[in-house]
Design a protein around this motif. Sequence first.
Motif, PDB file in Angstrom:
ATOM      1  N   MET A  68     -10.704  62.203  68.885  1.00 17.18           N
ATOM      2  CA  MET A  68     -12.171  62.047  68.998  1.00 17.18           C
ATOM      3  C   MET A  68     -12.753  61.952  67.591  1.00 17.18           C
ATOM      4  N   ALA A  69     -13.582  60.970  67.356  1.00 18.81           N
ATOM      5  CA  ALA A  69     -14.136  60.746  66.020  1.00 18.81           C
ATOM      6  C   ALA A  69     -15.050  61.912  65.638  1.00 18.81           C
ATOM      7  N   ALA A  70     -15.016  62.272  64.351  1.00 21.70           N
ATOM      8  CA  ALA A  70     -15.843  63.377  63.869  1.00 21.70           C
ATOM      9  C   ALA A  70     -17.300  62.947  63.858  1.00 21.70           C
ATOM     10  N   SER A  71     -18.165  63.887  64.176  1.00 26.86           N
ATOM     11  CA  SER A  71     -19.595  63.604  64.146  1.00 26.86           C
ATOM     12  C   SER A  71     -20.036  63.447  62.714  1.00 26.86           C
ATOM     13  N   SER A  72     -21.057  62.588  62.498  1.00 29.42           N
ATOM     14  CA  SER A  72     -21.549  62.398  61.147  1.00 29.42           C
ATOM     15  C   SER A  72     -22.304  63.629  60.674  1.00 29.42           C
ATOM     16  N   THR A  73     -22.615  64.538  61.568  1.00 28.57           N
ATOM     17  CA  THR A  73     -23.306  65.754  61.145  1.00 28.57           C
ATOM     18  C   THR A  73     -22.295  66.845  60.809  1.00 28.57           C
ATOM     19  N   ASP A  74     -21.014  66.580  61.029  1.00 27.55           N
ATOM     20  CA  ASP A  74     -19.982  67.551  60.697  1.00 27.55           C
ATOM     21  C   ASP A  74     -19.971  67.734  59.177  1.00 27.55           C
ATOM     22  N   PRO A  75     -20.155  68.969  58.696  1.00 25.93           N
ATOM     23  CA  PRO A  75     -20.252  69.202  57.245  1.00 25.93           C
ATOM     24  C   PRO A  75     -19.039  68.722  56.464  1.00 25.93           C
ATOM     25  N   THR A  76     -17.856  68.897  57.038  1.00 29.90           N
ATOM     26  CA  THR A  76     -16.656  68.485  56.323  1.00 29.90           C
ATOM     27  C   THR A  76     -16.586  66.964  56.234  1.00 29.90           C
ATOM     28  N   GLN A  77     -16.944  66.305  57.313  1.00 29.31           N
ATOM     29  CA  GLN A  77     -16.959  64.846  57.283  1.00 29.31           C
ATOM     30  C   GLN A  77     -17.990  64.343  56.290  1.00 29.31           C
ATOM     31  N   GLN A  78     -19.135  65.018  56.233  1.00 32.06           N
ATOM     32  CA  GLN A  78     -20.171  64.642  55.270  1.00 32.06           C
ATOM     33  C   GLN A  78     -19.645  64.786  53.847  1.00 32.06           C
ATOM     34  N   LEU A  79     -18.912  65.873  53.598  1.00 31.19           N
ATOM     35  CA  LEU A  79     -18.353  66.089  52.262  1.00 31.19           C
ATOM     36  C   LEU A  79     -17.344  64.993  51.927  1.00 31.19           C
ATOM     37  N   ASN A  80     -16.467  64.701  52.880  1.00 29.54           N
ATOM     38  CA  ASN A  80     -15.475  63.642  52.663  1.00 29.54           C
ATOM     39  C   ASN A  80     -16.152  62.306  52.361  1.00 29.54           C
ATOM     40  N   ASP A  81     -17.175  61.999  53.144  1.00 28.39           N
ATOM     41  CA  ASP A  81     -17.902  60.743  52.952  1.00 28.39           C
ATOM     42  C   ASP A  81     -18.571  60.702  51.587  1.00 28.39           C
ATOM     43  N   TYR A  82     -19.126  61.839  51.181  1.00 27.81           N
ATOM     44  CA  TYR A  82     -19.811  61.914  49.892  1.00 27.81           C
ATOM     45  C   TYR A  82     -18.816  61.680  48.748  1.00 27.81           C
ATOM     46  N   ILE A  83     -17.668  62.328  48.819  1.00 22.58           N
ATOM     47  CA  ILE A  83     -16.653  62.156  47.775  1.00 22.58           C
ATOM     48  C   ILE A  83     -16.178  60.713  47.731  1.00 22.58           C
ATOM     49  N   ARG A  84     -16.005  60.116  48.903  1.00 22.81           N
ATOM     50  CA  ARG A  84     -15.581  58.716  48.947  1.00 22.81           C
ATOM     51  C   ARG A  84     -16.626  57.814  48.282  1.00 22.81           C
ATOM     52  N   THR A  85     -17.897  58.105  48.520  1.00 22.11           N
ATOM     53  CA  THR A  85     -18.978  57.339  47.899  1.00 22.11           C
ATOM     54  C   THR A  85     -18.956  57.495  46.382  1.00 22.11           C
ATOM     55  N   MET A  86     -18.698  58.694  45.927  1.00 21.55           N
ATOM     56  CA  MET A  86     -18.637  58.941  44.479  1.00 21.55           C
ATOM     57  C   MET A  86     -17.479  58.171  43.848  1.00 21.55           C
ATOM     58  N   HIS A  87     -16.386  58.057  44.600  1.00 14.98           N
ATOM     59  CA  HIS A  87     -15.283  57.215  44.140  1.00 14.98           C
ATOM     60  C   HIS A  87     -15.723  55.754  44.053  1.00 14.98           C
ATOM     61  N   ASP A  88     -16.375  55.299  45.107  1.00 17.95           N
ATOM     62  CA  ASP A  88     -16.806  53.895  45.165  1.00 17.95           C
ATOM     63  C   ASP A  88     -17.748  53.547  44.019  1.00 17.95           C
ATOM     64  N   GLN A  89     -18.559  54.507  43.613  1.00 20.56           N
ATOM     65  CA  GLN A  89     -19.515  54.275  42.530  1.00 20.56           C
ATOM     66  C   GLN A  89     -18.887  54.491  41.155  1.00 20.56           C
ATOM     67  N   GLY A  90     -17.631  54.898  41.131  1.00 22.66           N
ATOM     68  CA  GLY A  90     -16.948  55.091  39.854  1.00 22.66           C
ATOM     69  C   GLY A  90     -17.282  56.391  39.160  1.00 22.66           C
ATOM     70  N   ILE A  91     -18.015  57.261  39.859  1.00 23.81           N
ATOM     71  CA  ILE A  91     -18.388  58.531  39.234  1.00 23.81           C
ATOM     72  C   ILE A  91     -17.184  59.464  39.187  1.00 23.81           C
ATOM     73  N   LEU A  92     -16.396  59.451  40.272  1.00 26.99           N
ATOM     74  CA  LEU A  92     -15.163  60.228  40.330  1.00 26.99           C
ATOM     75  C   LEU A  92     -13.971  59.294  40.405  1.00 26.99           C
ATOM     76  N   ASP A  93     -12.813  59.805  39.952  1.00 24.32           N
ATOM     77  CA  ASP A  93     -11.587  59.000  40.070  1.00 24.32           C
ATOM     78  C   ASP A  93     -10.452  59.847  40.644  1.00 24.32           C
ATOM     79  N   ASP A  94      -9.233  59.289  40.566  1.00 23.31           N
ATOM     80  CA  ASP A  94      -8.064  59.931  41.185  1.00 23.31           C
ATOM     81  C   ASP A  94      -7.802  61.339  40.666  1.00 23.31           C
ATOM     82  N   ASN A  95      -8.239  61.611  39.442  1.00 23.61           N
ATOM     83  CA  ASN A  95      -7.973  62.944  38.900  1.00 23.61           C
ATOM     84  C   ASN A  95      -8.705  64.025  39.693  1.00 23.61           C
ATOM     85  N   PHE A  96      -9.843  63.676  40.281  1.00 26.68           N
ATOM     86  CA  PHE A  96     -10.538  64.637  41.142  1.00 26.68           C
ATOM     87  C   PHE A  96      -9.708  64.900  42.394  1.00 26.68           C
ATOM     88  N   ASP A  97      -9.061  63.837  42.881  1.00 21.91           N
ATOM     89  CA  ASP A  97      -8.168  64.011  44.032  1.00 21.91           C
ATOM     90  C   ASP A  97      -7.063  65.009  43.716  1.00 21.91           C
TER      91      ASP A  97
END
Lengths: 155, 156
Positions: free
Chosen positions: A1-30
Amino acid sequence: MAASSTDPTQQLNDYIRTMHDQGILDDNFDQLLALRREQNPRFINELISMFTNDAEAYIAEITNALSLTEVDFSTIISKLHQLKGSTSGIGGHRMYQACCELRVAADDGDKDRCDELFLRVKEEFNTLKQCLDSISQMRSNIISNGTRSRRRRPL
Amino acid sequence: MAPTLPSSDQASDQDNWDNGRLARKRQLLIEIVLRNRLTALVVDGDTTCRVLEQLLLRSYGVQTQGVDNGRDAVALIASGVKFDLIIIDMILPVLNGLEATRQIRDMGVHCKMLGVTICSGESERQVFLAAGVDVFIEKPLDPEHLVPILRELDGQ
């Protein structure tokens, strides 16, 4: 079952992914995230706090060195070395790139270029700091919620 | 319906985003089991870097000690404390990494030394190697570089 977009952990994951996409974070954060399983739950937050405190101190010292009548390029280079090291460790990609450019200007002894590029370093630091603060806050909320964090393990 | 809790030893589907990048990082962190208790000294003037390197080493079971300047590193070695591995930055407070490395080697210390630093060019790499480090690694220290070295030290 897909995670709800209001799920805090999913929100965090999405946020980190966005930061990667914008080049603010890179693999070293991973790499930090991969390490955190071995440590206490607040390890990432403590590390972020450590990084931002030290980075602010380095930036203050570089500011002082640049403001001198005879610019202290040696101190700038030395503090920039440490700032680059910690920035690369935390995974601050854009800030790291800005530091690299400033290093070139400092090596050249070019004060005007240093002033210009240091502004960019500070801008990127503010962006990175906001990003890391948001991540810290989201993780704190997840950890303090306890039961929900055990159901879907946070990054 | 709430998702089931993933095994603590496996990356969950949620974790495997962006081509499994995070999962690959985690795999490297559990890739080796050391047979021997290795010890390492981390010499770095920056707290974040020093803490990160020590944490990475400890995740493999390496016992670590950290100092924040070259002079203290030399003094610690001179006091007779032995390490299997020394990780040292090039630019350090008080006594720089190049000179600290030379002094450690001049004491007859033959343990593996990794120069882990921000690299600004090939000349810096050559200078650090000439000072006595065995391997030059650009920051940040990562499992891809560290694991083969730990295996070698462990006799695997």
